[in-house]
Design a protein around this motif. Structure first.
Motif, PDB file in Angstrom:
ATOM      1  N   ASP A 122       0.816  -1.224   0.000  1.00  0.00           N
ATOM      2  CA  ASP A 122       0.000   0.000   0.000  1.00  0.00           C
ATOM      3  C   ASP A 122       0.845   1.267   0.000  1.00  0.00           C
ATOM      4  OD1 ASP A 122       0.992   0.006   2.580  1.00  0.00           O
ATOM      5  OD2 ASP A 122      -0.943  -0.297   3.550  1.00  0.00           O
ATOM      6  N   GLY A 123       2.170   1.126   0.027  1.00  0.00           N
ATOM      7  CA  GLY A 123       3.051   2.289  -0.014  1.00  0.00           C
ATOM      8  C   GLY A 123       3.108   3.081   1.276  1.00  0.00           C
ATOM      9  N   LYS A 124       2.611   2.508   2.352  1.00  0.00           N
ATOM     10  CA  LYS A 124       2.550   3.259   3.610  1.00  0.00           C
ATOM     11  C   LYS A 124       3.815   3.146   4.452  1.00  0.00           C
ATOM     12  CE  LYS A 124      -1.657   4.953   3.417  1.00  0.00           C
ATOM     13  NZ  LYS A 124      -1.899   6.427   3.442  1.00  0.00           N
ATOM     14  N   VAL A 125       4.365   1.937   4.552  1.00  0.00           N
ATOM     15  CA  VAL A 125       5.445   1.693   5.512  1.00  0.00           C
ATOM     16  C   VAL A 125       6.654   1.075   4.825  1.00  0.00           C
ATOM     17  CG1 VAL A 125       6.142   0.318   7.520  1.00  0.00           C
ATOM     18  CG2 VAL A 125       3.919   1.462   7.510  1.00  0.00           C
ATOM     19  N   THR A 126       7.814   1.665   5.070  1.00  0.00           N
ATOM     20  CA  THR A 126       9.088   1.049   4.711  1.00  0.00           C
ATOM     21  C   THR A 126       9.762   0.625   6.003  1.00  0.00           C
ATOM     22  OG1 THR A 126       9.378   2.374   2.710  1.00  0.00           O
ATOM     23  CG2 THR A 126      11.350   1.397   3.660  1.00  0.00           C
ATOM     24  N   LEU A 127      10.137  -0.641   6.078  1.00  0.00           N
ATOM     25  CA  LEU A 127      10.740  -1.191   7.292  1.00  0.00           C
ATOM     26  C   LEU A 127      12.244  -1.324   7.105  1.00  0.00           C
ATOM     27  CD1 LEU A 127      10.342  -2.573  10.104  1.00  0.00           C
ATOM     28  CD2 LEU A 127      10.174  -4.741   8.848  1.00  0.00           C
ATOM     29  N   GLU A 128      12.991  -0.969   8.119  1.00  0.00           N
ATOM     30  CA  GLU A 128      14.442  -1.140   8.062  1.00  0.00           C
ATOM     31  C   GLU A 128      14.997  -1.285   9.466  1.00  0.00           C
ATOM     32  OE1 GLU A 128      16.477   2.269   6.537  1.00  0.00           O
ATOM     33  OE2 GLU A 128      15.376   3.662   7.794  1.00  0.00           O
ATOM     34  N   HIS A 129      16.107  -1.989   9.563  1.00  0.00           N
ATOM     35  CA  HIS A 129      16.826  -1.990  10.835  1.00  0.00           C
ATOM     36  C   HIS A 129      17.859  -0.884  10.772  1.00  0.00           C
ATOM     37  CE1 HIS A 129      20.843  -3.577   9.792  1.00  0.00           C
ATOM     38  NE2 HIS A 129      20.230  -4.293   8.865  1.00  0.00           N
ATOM     39  N   ILE A 130      18.039  -0.203  11.879  1.00  0.00           N
ATOM     40  CA  ILE A 130      18.958   0.926  11.917  1.00  0.00           C
ATOM     41  C   ILE A 130      19.884   0.786  13.118  1.00  0.00           C
ATOM     42  CG2 ILE A 130      17.550   2.573  10.644  1.00  0.00           C
ATOM     43  CD1 ILE A 130      16.409   3.580  13.188  1.00  0.00           C
ATOM     44  N   GLU A 131      20.988   1.512  13.047  1.00  0.00           N
ATOM     45  CA  GLU A 131      21.949   1.502  14.137  1.00  0.00           C
ATOM     46  C   GLU A 131      21.500   2.457  15.232  1.00  0.00           C
ATOM     47  OE1 GLU A 131      24.382  -0.644  14.461  1.00  0.00           O
ATOM     48  OE2 GLU A 131      23.723  -1.552  12.582  1.00  0.00           O
ATOM     49  N   CYS A 132      22.328   2.662  16.207  1.00  0.00           N
ATOM     50  CA  CYS A 132      21.963   3.344  17.446  1.00  0.00           C
ATOM     51  C   CYS A 132      21.187   4.640  17.221  1.00  0.00           C
ATOM     52  CB  CYS A 132      23.226   3.636  18.244  1.00  0.00           C
ATOM     53  SG  CYS A 132      22.888   4.356  19.858  1.00  0.00           S
ATOM     54  N   ASN A 133      20.085   4.767  17.954  1.00  0.00           N
ATOM     55  CA  ASN A 133      19.269   5.974  17.898  1.00  0.00           C
ATOM     56  C   ASN A 133      19.648   6.982  18.979  1.00  0.00           C
ATOM     57  OD1 ASN A 133      17.518   5.243  15.765  1.00  0.00           O
ATOM     58  ND2 ASN A 133      16.399   3.895  17.150  1.00  0.00           N
ATOM     59  N   ALA A 134      20.710   6.699  19.727  1.00  0.00           N
ATOM     60  CA  ALA A 134      21.147   7.574  20.824  1.00  0.00           C
ATOM     61  C   ALA A 134      20.041   7.747  21.853  1.00  0.00           C
ATOM     62  CB  ALA A 134      21.607   8.933  20.289  1.00  0.00           C
ATOM     63  N   ALA A 135      19.320   6.665  22.131  1.00  0.00           N
ATOM     64  CA  ALA A 135      18.251   6.697  23.138  1.00  0.00           C
ATOM     65  C   ALA A 135      18.282   5.394  23.921  1.00  0.00           C
ATOM     66  CB  ALA A 135      16.903   6.904  22.469  1.00  0.00           C
ATOM     67  N   CYS A 136      19.484   4.969  24.308  1.00  0.00           N
ATOM     68  CA  CYS A 136      19.652   3.639  24.902  1.00  0.00           C
ATOM     69  C   CYS A 136      18.869   3.471  26.201  1.00  0.00           C
ATOM     70  CB  CYS A 136      21.125   3.362  25.152  1.00  0.00           C
ATOM     71  SG  CYS A 136      22.139   3.369  23.649  1.00  0.00           S
ATOM     72  N   ASP A 137      18.661   4.569  26.939  1.00  0.00           N
ATOM     73  CA  ASP A 137      17.924   4.439  28.195  1.00  0.00           C
ATOM     74  C   ASP A 137      16.425   4.266  27.966  1.00  0.00           C
ATOM     75  OD1 ASP A 137      18.408   6.963  27.199  1.00  0.00           O
ATOM     76  OD2 ASP A 137      18.043   7.981  29.086  1.00  0.00           O
ATOM     77  N   PHE A 138      15.982   4.274  26.717  1.00  0.00           N
ATOM     78  CA  PHE A 138      14.587   4.003  26.390  1.00  0.00           C
ATOM     79  C   PHE A 138      14.456   2.730  25.551  1.00  0.00           C
ATOM     80  CE2 PHE A 138      14.637   8.706  26.819  1.00  0.00           C
ATOM     81  CZ  PHE A 138      13.752   8.827  27.865  1.00  0.00           C
ATOM     82  N   ALA A 139      15.490   1.905  25.543  1.00  0.00           N
ATOM     83  CA  ALA A 139      15.504   0.722  24.683  1.00  0.00           C
ATOM     84  C   ALA A 139      14.416  -0.286  25.092  1.00  0.00           C
ATOM     85  CB  ALA A 139      16.878   0.058  24.762  1.00  0.00           C
ATOM     86  N   PRO A 140      13.896  -1.020  24.092  1.00  0.00           N
ATOM     87  CA  PRO A 140      14.163  -0.931  22.653  1.00  0.00           C
ATOM     88  C   PRO A 140      13.373   0.200  22.001  1.00  0.00           C
ATOM     89  CG  PRO A 140      12.663  -2.743  23.084  1.00  0.00           C
ATOM     90  CD  PRO A 140      13.050  -2.186  24.425  1.00  0.00           C
ATOM     91  N   VAL A 141      14.005   0.853  21.040  1.00  0.00           N
ATOM     92  CA  VAL A 141      13.452   2.050  20.425  1.00  0.00           C
ATOM     93  C   VAL A 141      13.121   1.794  18.959  1.00  0.00           C
ATOM     94  CG1 VAL A 141      13.938   4.445  19.795  1.00  0.00           C
ATOM     95  CG2 VAL A 141      14.702   3.566  21.993  1.00  0.00           C
TER      96      VAL A 141
END
Length: 269
Positions: A122-141
């Motif tokens: 449907d063209g709505k969502v592209t999924l990807e794994h990414i490296e650190c979001n710099a929000a480790c104290d809220f993991a998983p992000v």
């Protein structure tokens, strides 16, 4: 075979982009420095960096298309093929991964029926794994168009992508309200977000992320991240140093006779 020259934008689109580009370039003493925001600008037009967008940036900045392509392909934030309205990135770096990021990513691949970097039908969502979001104290992000969704679970992540595909209003844990990827790209190009309240909205780091900043400011209080080595030390003592497991000498190959280093050998010996 060599590719044909990239087609140009329609005249009205090119005129509009040239006006925006002139505003961006004027911010920099060296026009070449404007390349990154200009790539965001052309990405906001079609949702990814096309050959036409590359040629436009080259024309505006007096570069070759090869020079522009070298930059566009280096940074993962620039998409090189059509992608969804919502870029859903699951952090799979170490801390997020062990706290559930890997499980979330695997579950979303199955739930959405797509692989890494792929887009739903449907063209709505592209999924990807990414490296650190710099929000480790809220993991998983999980990030959607670079906005934070903290402390996710498999079920909450599934619910999130379902709501995005259904067109529901989704609110990030921190930061500005969500907009589609094209609008996000225009903001990243340096243009004001005109949505009411979007500029004022913001997020902040958690206590663990800010411990070093508090210490640098000389603030007292519970700034020690790990427990002191000596259990006789009162836990409420105002710390004068940032105690960690690295503050005291540790056994090493030089000091531990049970684990000598031994001579260095050549590979294969």
């Amino acid at each position: 075979m060599p590719q044909m020259p990239a087609p140009d934008y329609p005249a009205d689109v090119r005129a509009r982009l040239e006006a925006d580009a002139a505003e961006v370039v004027a911010r920099y003493p060296d026009s070449r420095s404007a390349l990154l925001p200009l790539l965001h600008l052309v990405q906001s037009e079609e949702g990814h960096v096309t050959r036409t967008g590359v040629q436009f940036c080259a024309d505006v900045l007096g570069l070759t298309s090869a020079e522009v392509t070298a930059v566009a392909t280096f940074y993962s934030m620039y998409r090189r093929k059509p992608s969804g309205d919502y870029q859903v990135g699951v952090c799979t770096n170490t801390l997020c991964a062990v706290l559930g990021g890997d499980a979330i990513f695997d579950a979303l691949k199955e739930h959405l029926g797509v692989g890494n970097g792929e887009t739903t039908a449907d063209g709505k969502v592209t999924l990807e794994h990414i490296e650190c979001n710099a929000a480790c104290d809220f993991a998983p992000v999980v990030m959607v168009n670079w906005e934070f969704f903290d402390n996710q679970t498999v079920e909450s992540a599934k619910r999130l992508v379902d709501e995005l595909r259904a067109g529901a209003q989704v609110t990030p844990t921190r930061g500005a309200p969500l907009c589609d990827f094209k609008a996000t790209a225009r903001v990243l190009a340096g243009f004001r977000d005109e949505r009411p309240g979007a500029t004022e909205a913001g997020g902040s780091a958690g206590p663990a992320s800010l411990a070093g900043l508090r210490l640098a400011k000389g603030e007292t209080g519970p700034a020690t991240v790990v427990a002191p080595r000596n259990p006789d030390i009162p836990q409420d003592r105002p710390p004068t140093t940032h105690e960690s497991r690295h503050d005291a000498p540790q056994p090493s190959s030089a000091s531990d006779p049970h684990h000598p280093a031994g001579p260095v050998t050549e590979e294969g010996e």
